[in-house]
Design an enzyme around this catalytic site. Structure first.
Site, mmCIF file in Angstrom:
data_model
loop_
_atom_site.group_PDB
_atom_site.id
_atom_site.type_symbol
_atom_site.label_atom_id
_atom_site.label_comp_id
_atom_site.label_asym_id
_atom_site.label_seq_id
_atom_site.Cartn_x
_atom_site.Cartn_y
_atom_site.Cartn_z
ATOM 1 C CB CYS A 20 -0.903 -0.015 1.228
ATOM 2 S SG CYS A 20 -1.996 1.412 1.300
ATOM 3 C CB CYS A 77 -1.215 3.676 8.131
ATOM 4 S SG CYS A 77 -2.307 4.377 6.878
ATOM 5 C CB CYS A 96 -0.766 -0.439 8.249
ATOM 6 S SG CYS A 96 -1.576 -1.631 7.174
ATOM 7 C CB CYS A 156 -15.546 -6.361 6.699
ATOM 8 S SG CYS A 156 -14.667 -4.825 6.392
ATOM 9 C CB CYS A 171 -18.539 -4.209 5.740
ATOM 10 S SG CYS A 171 -17.520 -2.845 6.347
ATOM 11 C CB CYS A 198 -17.997 0.872 9.429
ATOM 12 S SG CYS A 198 -16.935 -0.044 10.566
ATOM 13 N NE ARG A 223 -17.417 -4.819 14.013
ATOM 14 C CZ ARG A 223 -17.785 -3.872 13.149
ATOM 15 N NH1 ARG A 223 -16.909 -3.006 12.683
ATOM 16 N NH2 ARG A 223 -19.029 -3.798 12.741
HETATM 17 N N1 SAM Z 1 -6.649 0.550 3.348
HETATM 18 C C1 SAM Z 1 -7.868 0.772 3.975
HETATM 19 C C2 SAM Z 1 -7.883 1.951 4.900
HETATM 20 O O1 SAM Z 1 -6.877 2.226 5.541
HETATM 21 O O2 SAM Z 1 -8.913 2.599 5.007
HETATM 22 C C3 SAM Z 1 -8.425 -0.414 4.686
HETATM 23 C C4 SAM Z 1 -7.687 -1.308 5.583
HETATM 24 S S1 SAM Z 1 -7.069 -0.704 7.110
HETATM 25 C C5 SAM Z 1 -6.129 -2.049 7.542
HETATM 26 C C6 SAM Z 1 -8.432 -0.543 8.211
HETATM 27 C C7 SAM Z 1 -8.167 -0.091 9.623
HETATM 28 O O3 SAM Z 1 -7.628 -1.174 10.379
HETATM 29 C C8 SAM Z 1 -7.201 1.033 9.857
HETATM 30 O O4 SAM Z 1 -7.754 2.277 9.608
HETATM 31 C C9 SAM Z 1 -6.854 0.858 11.321
HETATM 32 O O5 SAM Z 1 -7.742 1.597 12.144
HETATM 33 C C10 SAM Z 1 -7.035 -0.638 11.533
HETATM 34 N N2 SAM Z 1 -5.714 -1.277 11.722
HETATM 35 C C11 SAM Z 1 -4.808 -1.517 10.761
HETATM 36 N N3 SAM Z 1 -3.689 -2.060 11.277
HETATM 37 C C12 SAM Z 1 -3.892 -2.168 12.612
HETATM 38 C C13 SAM Z 1 -3.108 -2.636 13.695
HETATM 39 N N4 SAM Z 1 -1.862 -3.079 13.520
HETATM 40 N N5 SAM Z 1 -3.624 -2.603 14.934
HETATM 41 C C14 SAM Z 1 -4.873 -2.132 15.132
HETATM 42 N N6 SAM Z 1 -5.662 -1.676 14.136
HETATM 43 C C15 SAM Z 1 -5.193 -1.674 12.893
HETATM 44 C C1 DTB Z 2 -11.034 -1.929 11.641
HETATM 45 O O1 DTB Z 2 -11.263 -0.889 12.299
HETATM 46 N N1 DTB Z 2 -10.281 -2.933 12.059
HETATM 47 C C2 DTB Z 2 -10.172 -3.951 11.035
HETATM 48 C C3 DTB Z 2 -11.132 -3.422 9.941
HETATM 49 N N2 DTB Z 2 -11.518 -2.140 10.432
HETATM 50 C C4 DTB Z 2 -10.733 -3.401 8.542
HETATM 51 C C5 DTB Z 2 -8.796 -4.226 10.622
HETATM 52 C C6 DTB Z 2 -7.891 -4.639 11.746
HETATM 53 C C7 DTB Z 2 -6.552 -4.939 11.204
HETATM 54 C C8 DTB Z 2 -5.613 -5.457 12.220
HETATM 55 C C9 DTB Z 2 -4.256 -5.689 11.708
HETATM 56 C C10 DTB Z 2 -4.131 -6.709 10.615
HETATM 57 O O2 DTB Z 2 -4.717 -7.821 10.680
HETATM 58 O O3 DTB Z 2 -3.389 -6.447 9.672
HETATM 59 FE FE1 SF4 Z 3 -2.787 1.169 3.440
HETATM 60 FE FE2 SF4 Z 3 -2.651 -0.066 5.780
HETATM 61 FE FE3 SF4 Z 3 -2.968 2.562 5.689
HETATM 62 FE FE4 SF4 Z 3 -4.987 0.951 4.928
HETATM 63 S S1 SF4 Z 3 -4.128 1.118 6.964
HETATM 64 S S2 SF4 Z 3 -4.253 2.799 3.883
HETATM 65 S S3 SF4 Z 3 -3.818 -0.737 4.027
HETATM 66 S S4 SF4 Z 3 -1.171 1.437 4.962
#
Ligand code: SAM
Ligand code: DTB
Ligand code: SF4
Length: 342
Positions: free
Chosen positions: A56, A60, A63, A100, A131, A191, A263
């Site tokens: 990506c 973030c 992530c 989702c 979702c 959401c 959630r």
């Molecule tokens: N790329 C899309 C976005 O960022 O909107 C969708 C996927 S992203 C993984 C969705 C959400 O998962 C993020 O906004 C964050 O709040 C949560 N998330 C991602 N990585 C995480 C982590 N390591 N621990 C907790 N929450 C996480």
């Molecule tokens: C959200 O708030 N939490 C979910 C979903 N929306 C997409 C994602 C959690 C991701 C946790 C880290 C991972 O599995 O990579």
């Molecule tokens: Fe990309 Fe992860 Fe950020 Fe979603 S949370 S925009 S997958 S870097």
């Protein structure tokens, strides 16, 4: 004193006052409000699938899928529609009622829209709520997804506007709010939540919840994630928040947004049964089920079934409006706790 229960005008001091309440008072108030709108023994079950993993372009800091993270995930292509539908079928058989689909994109490309729409309509035809979380959307994309049968769009603000720049620099807090606006305008349900435990202050948690509660319409679902500190990410060495501090966030979200589904999202692998029970008592009424979230582990079906059975919690059926139509007719609730303490 009486206070209007569904509000969009929270001040920073009021939210801070909630965070400052003695824990028992806070949880009692959250559970009291929860019972006005929800069956307290019902929890909604959602399952995630990463339909496009890694690579990506966003940065973030939490992530594993960011190209800036030093993880060994690599970058995959968008999954085939049939493969997604086969995974969705398994999720439904395992008890999930909302599916989702998440993609590691800044935003979807036009060339991906047909496949995305086929995934969405296919999952919906199975009788599950749909979702997706695909990054930023234009108004046209949001409308196309809504028309294909997408019930919810997940797009988190993640933290306070002030702390946001410490975690993400490739898109702004305002970009996130703009996408939430087009999602709402398309008719989809919103959401939106965030992450606790990224090194933010309590004030940042309060401000994140204040931003959500002061939106013109509260998000329908509010995921509260505990940071999963993933090796290779910028936040890999951040310590877990204290469990009581995490539960406080759930309780404050419940009090500020009484009709929304809250959630208990990422991070349950690190939580004891007792901590999860406290989260449900504080007003959480949704979880992610299944062995995996997007790239990390989740407790899985057997462990969750054992916990739900011990707590006497049942799954909310698909498409059932979780919030009971029990809002007091004058929109007012007796709110004497603060007065008594003053
Ligand atoms: N790329 C899309 C976005 O960022 O909107 C969708 C996927 S992203 C993984 C969705 C959400 O998962 C993020 O906004 C964050 O709040 C949560 N998330 C991602 N990585 C995480 C982590 N390591 N621990 C907790 N929450 C996480
Ligand atoms: C959200 O708030 N939490 C979910 C979903 N929306 C997409 C994602 C959690 C991701 C946790 C880290 C991972 O599995 O990579
Ligand atoms: Fe990309 Fe992860 Fe950020 Fe979603 S949370 S925009 S997958 S870097």
């Amino acid at each position: 004193m009486t206070t209007q229960i569904i509000r969009h005008d929270w001040t920073a001091d009021e939210v801070q006052d909630l965070f400052d309440l003695p824990f028992n008072d806070l949880i009692f108030e959250a559970q009291t409000i929860h019972r006005k709108f929800f069956n307290p023994n019902e929890v909604q079950m959602c399952q995630l699938l990463s339909i496009k993993t890694g690579g990506c372009p966003e940065d973030c800091g939490y992530c594993s899928q960011s190209a800036f993270a030093e993880s060994d995930l690599g970058a995959s292509k968008l999954m085939d529609v049939e493969e997604v539908l086969s995974e969705a079928r398994k999720a439904k058989d395992g008890g999930a009622t909302r599916y989702c689909m998440g993609a590691a994109w800044r935003s979807p490309k036009d060339r991906d829209m047909e496949n995305l729409k086929a995934m969405i309509s296919g999952v919906r035809d199975m009788g599950m709520e749909t979702c997706a979380t695909l990054g930023m959307l234009t108004a046209d994309q949001a409308q196309e997804l809504a028309d294909a049968g997408l019930d919810y769009y997940n797009h988190n603000i993640d933290t306070s506007e002030e702390f946001y720049g410490e975690i993400i620099t490739t898109r702004t807090f305002q970009d996130r709010l703009d996408t939430l606006d087009v999602v709402r305008e398309s008719g989809m349900k919103v959401c939106c939540g965030g992450i606790i435990g990224m090194g933010e202050k309590i004030l940042d948690r309060a401000e994140m919840l204040r931003t959500l509660a002061n939106l013109a319409t509260h998000p329908d679902s509010i995921p509260i994630n505990q940071l999963i500190a993933i090796p290779g990410t910028k936040l890999e060495n951040v310590n877990l928040p204290h469990s009581i501090d995490f539960v406080r966030c759930i309780a404050v979200a419940r009090i500020m947004m009484p009709r929304s589904t809250v959630r208990l999202s990422a991070g349950r692998e690190e939580m004891s049964d007792e901590m999860q029970a406290l989260c449900f008592f504080a007003g959480a009424n949704s979880i992610f089920v299944g062995d995996e979230l997007l790239t990390t582990d989740n407790p899985g079906r057997d462990k969750d079934a054992a916990l739900m059975s011990k707590l006497g919690i049942e799954a909310l059926p698909a498409f059932e409006e979780p919030a009971l139509d029990k809002e007091p007719t004058n929109n007012l609730v007796s709110h004497s706790l603060h007065e008594e303490r003053a």
